[in-house]
Design an enzyme around this catalytic site. Structure first.
Site, PDB file in Angstrom:
ATOM      1  N   LYS A 170       0.835  -1.212   0.000  1.00  0.00           N
ATOM      2  CA  LYS A 170       0.000   0.000   0.000  1.00  0.00           C
ATOM      3  C   LYS A 170       0.865   1.257   0.000  1.00  0.00           C
ATOM      4  O   LYS A 170       0.642   2.171  -0.792  1.00  0.00           O
ATOM      5  CB  LYS A 170      -0.924  -0.042   1.225  1.00  0.00           C
ATOM      6  N   SER A 171       1.868   1.303   0.869  1.00  0.00           N
ATOM      7  CA  SER A 171       2.724   2.499   0.948  1.00  0.00           C
ATOM      8  C   SER A 171       3.393   2.769  -0.396  1.00  0.00           C
ATOM      9  O   SER A 171       3.445   3.912  -0.870  1.00  0.00           O
ATOM     10  CB  SER A 171       3.831   2.293   1.986  1.00  0.00           C
ATOM     11  N   SER A 199       7.207   9.402  12.177  1.00  0.00           N
ATOM     12  CA  SER A 199       6.211   9.254  11.117  1.00  0.00           C
ATOM     13  C   SER A 199       6.809   9.401   9.732  1.00  0.00           C
ATOM     14  O   SER A 199       7.301  10.460   9.343  1.00  0.00           O
ATOM     15  CB  SER A 199       5.108  10.294  11.315  1.00  0.00           C
ATOM     16  N   ASP A 245       2.144  -0.701  11.914  1.00  0.00           N
ATOM     17  CA  ASP A 245       0.834  -1.160  11.430  1.00  0.00           C
ATOM     18  C   ASP A 245       0.526  -2.589  11.856  1.00  0.00           C
ATOM     19  O   ASP A 245      -0.568  -3.089  11.587  1.00  0.00           O
ATOM     20  CB  ASP A 245       0.790  -1.079   9.902  1.00  0.00           C
ATOM     21  N   LYS A 279      -4.278   5.954  14.653  1.00  0.00           N
ATOM     22  CA  LYS A 279      -4.347   5.259  13.358  1.00  0.00           C
ATOM     23  C   LYS A 279      -5.794   5.277  12.850  1.00  0.00           C
ATOM     24  O   LYS A 279      -6.593   6.083  13.303  1.00  0.00           O
ATOM     25  CB  LYS A 279      -3.796   3.841  13.522  1.00  0.00           C
ATOM     26  N   ARG A 323      -7.314  -3.103   9.678  1.00  0.00           N
ATOM     27  CA  ARG A 323      -6.394  -4.032  10.350  1.00  0.00           C
ATOM     28  C   ARG A 323      -7.025  -4.641  11.609  1.00  0.00           C
ATOM     29  O   ARG A 323      -6.717  -5.770  11.983  1.00  0.00           O
ATOM     30  CB  ARG A 323      -5.063  -3.349  10.657  1.00  0.00           C
TER      31      ARG A 323
END
Ligand code: S3P
Length: 437
Positions: free
Chosen positions: A19-20, A165, A317, A344, A392
Site C-alpha cells: 500500500k505504501s 512518522s 501497522d 491510526k 487491520r
C-alpha cells in the site's frame, strides 16, 4: 464476515502490492515527465483515493486489468488546481503525502475524508509545510476538512523529524521536489524509507547520509523526474495476516509469495522469529528498489516477547495482528511505546485491548504499554468486534476467530477493501474457515 477455529492451513498465495509503495508510485509517476507503467499496483480503496486525487491535479491515469496502470505525468511543477474538494476516504497516507506535494505549488486545495480520517491529527503534517511558504486551515485547528494554500515561491529548509512518522517525512520530501535549493530532513527514528528509494529510481537528486544517531536526507529540488517501468512488491503488513494464521493454527504449512522485506518495516517478522516462529525466506529478488522474498511459514509453538519502543516504527501497522500471535504464545508479551496506535485508522490501542479482552485473553495497559498474557489454547469466541472503520482491526479479529471455539464476527467487512481486497479469497484458499455471512 466471521471466522471459526481452523487447522491444516496449506498452499501458496500471492500477496497483493504494498500500500505504501502503491501510493508513492502513483504520486511520483503523476509528476514525472512522460509515461510510467506500474505492474502489481494495489487497487484497494485507499490507493484509488490517490489515483483520483492525482487525476484531479491533471495527471492521466489508465487502470488496466488486472493490476497494471499507465500514468502520464504532468511534469514537475505542473500540478493543476483541482476544481472540487479532494476526498481521501479512509486514507491518511494519501491525504498527508499529497498535502506535502501540493504545498510547494501555487494552488489551493480542499482536503476531505471519511469519519475515521476526519478524526486523525493533521497539524503534525501541515505545520512543517509552512516552512515552504504554504498556509492552511483545519477544522478545530486539527482535523479535516483542510484548506491548503500552496507556496508561490517555495523555500527550502532544514527539518528535524520530531515524531516517528514516515508520512510527515515523505510529505516534506515531496514538497521539496518543486522547491529550488536543498531541503534537508533529519530522521532519528529510521522510519520507513520507501519514498527515498523510489525517488532514486525516478532520478531525483537525493542523497542520504547515515550518521550515528540519525539519517540525514538532502534533496535538491526542481530536477525533473523520469517516467519508469516498475513492479510493486507484496505488502508485508497484509502478508502478516495469513502468516500469523499459519503460525497459530495447528498443522499448517504455507508459502506466501512476493513479500517486501525492508529493515524499516520488518519489525513484526523479526519479533515473530524471536517468539519461535518457523518463518523462512526464499527466492530473493529486487522490485521497486526493495528486497522481495517468498516466505514459508509453518505452525509454531510461540513464546512471549518484550518489544521496546525503539522498534515501533518498524512494525507500527502490525501490532494488532502481533497481539493475536501473542495471545497464543506461552507467557507474557509486552509492547512498549505504542501510544501512537491511538492515532491510526481507529484508536488501535484500545481496539487491540478490546479484541483480546472480549475473547477472554488477560491484558493490562498503561499510558503507552500493552501487556498480553498468552496461553497456547483456543480462545472462547462467540463475540462480535466493532471495527470502527479500521481494516487491520477487522482482519486481526478474523484471524483471532481461527483460534476460537465459537465464531468471531466483525460488524463491517467492507473496511477490509482499504488495503487487502482479496483477503477473503486468499485466506479461504489456504483453508481458513471464514464466512461472508
Ligand atoms: C505509512 C506510514 C505509517 C503507517 C501508514 C503508512 C506510509 O504512518 O502507519 O499505514 O506509507 O508512510 P505514520 O507515518 O503516521 O507512522
Amino acid at each position: 464476515m466471521k471466522s471459526i477455529s481452523s487447522k491444516n492451513l496449506k498452499g501458496n498465495i500471492l500477496i497483493p502490492g504494498d500500500k505504501s509503495i502503491s501510493h508513492r508510485l502513483v504520486i511520483l509517476s503523476s509528476i514525472a515527465l512522460g509515461n510510467s507503467k506500474i505492474k502489481g499496483l494495489l487497487k484497494s480503496d485507499d490507493v484509488m483515493r490517490t489515483v483520483e486525487a492525482m487525476i484531479g491535479f491533471g495527471a492521466s491515469i489508465k487502470l488496466l486489468n488486472p493490476s497494471s496502470c499507465l500514468i502520464t505525468g504532468v511534469g514537475l511543477g505542473g500540478l493543476a488546481e483541482p476544481k472540487t474538494a479532494l476526498d481521501f476516504g479512509n486514507s491518511g497516507t494519501a491525504a498527508r503525502l499529497i498535502m506535502g506535494l501540493s504545498s510547494s505549488h501555487p494552488i489551493t486545495t480542499l482536503y476531505t475524508g471519511d469519519s475515521s480520517l476526519s478524526m486523525r491529527p493533521m497539524q503534525r503534517v501541515l505545520k512543517p509545510l509552512i516552512n515552504f511558504g504554504s498556509s492552511f486551515s483545519l477544522r478545530k485547528d486539527e482535523f479535516l476538512p483542510a484548506i491548503l494554500k500552496g507556496s508561490v515561491s517555495p523555500i527550502p529548509f532544514i527539518f528535524d523529524l520530531n515524531e516517528p512518522s514516515a508520512q510527515i517525512k515523505s510529505a516534506v520530501l515531496l514538497g521539496a521536489l518543486n522547491t529550488p535549493g536543498t531541503t534537508i530532513i533529519r530522521d532519528k527514528f529510521n522510519t520507513r524509507d520507501h519514498t527515498e528509494r523510489l525517488l532514486g529510481l525516478y532520478g531525483a537528486d537525493i542523497n542520504i547520509k547515515r550518521k550515528k544517531t540519525l539519517n540525514e536526507i538532502s534533496i535538491k529540488g526542481v530536477k525533473d523526474l523520469n517516467g519508469i517501468e516498475v513492479k510493486v512488491p507484496g505488502d508485508p503488513s497484509s502478508a502478516l495476516f495469513p502468516i500469523v494464521a499459519a503460525l497459530i493454527c495447528k498443522n499448517s504449512d504455507i508459502l506466501v509469495k512476493n513479500v517486501l522485506i525492508n529493515p524499516t518495516r520488518d519489525g513484526a517478522f523479526e519479533a515473530l522469529k524471536k517468539m519461535g516462529a518457523d518463518i523462512n525466506y526464499f527466492n530473493h529478488r529486487i522490485m521497486a528498489a526493495e528486497d522481495v522474498y517468498d516466505v514459508r511459514v509453518r505452525s509454531s509453538n510461540l513464546i512471549g516477547i518484550d518489544i521496546p519502543k525503539t522498534k515501533s516504527p518498524t512494525m507500527i501497522d502490525d501490532y494488532p495482528i502481533l497481539a493475536v500471535a501473542a495471545s497464543m504464545a506461552k507467557g507474557k508479551s509486552c509492547f512498549k511505546g505504542v501510544s501512537e496506535l491511538r492515532y491510526k485508522e481507529s484508536d488501535r490501542f484500545n481496539g487491540v485491548l478490546d479484541l483480546l479482552k472480549k475473547n477472554g485473553v488477560k491484558v493490562e495497559s498503561n499510558k503507552d504499554t500493552i501487556t498480553i498474557y498468552g496461553k497456547r489454547e483456543l480462545k472462547k469466541g462467540g463475540i462480535e468486534i466493532s471495527t470502527n472503520l479500521d481494516h487491520r482491526i477487522a482482519m486481526s479479529a478474523l484471524v483471532m476467530g481461527l483460534i476460537s471455539n465459537k465464531e468471531v464476527k466483525i460488524d463491517n467487512s467492507k473496511t477490509i477493501n482499504t488495503s487487502f481486497p482479496n483477503f477473503y479469497n486468499l485466506m479461504t484458499k489456504i483453508g481458513a474457515k471464514l464466512y461472508k455471512k
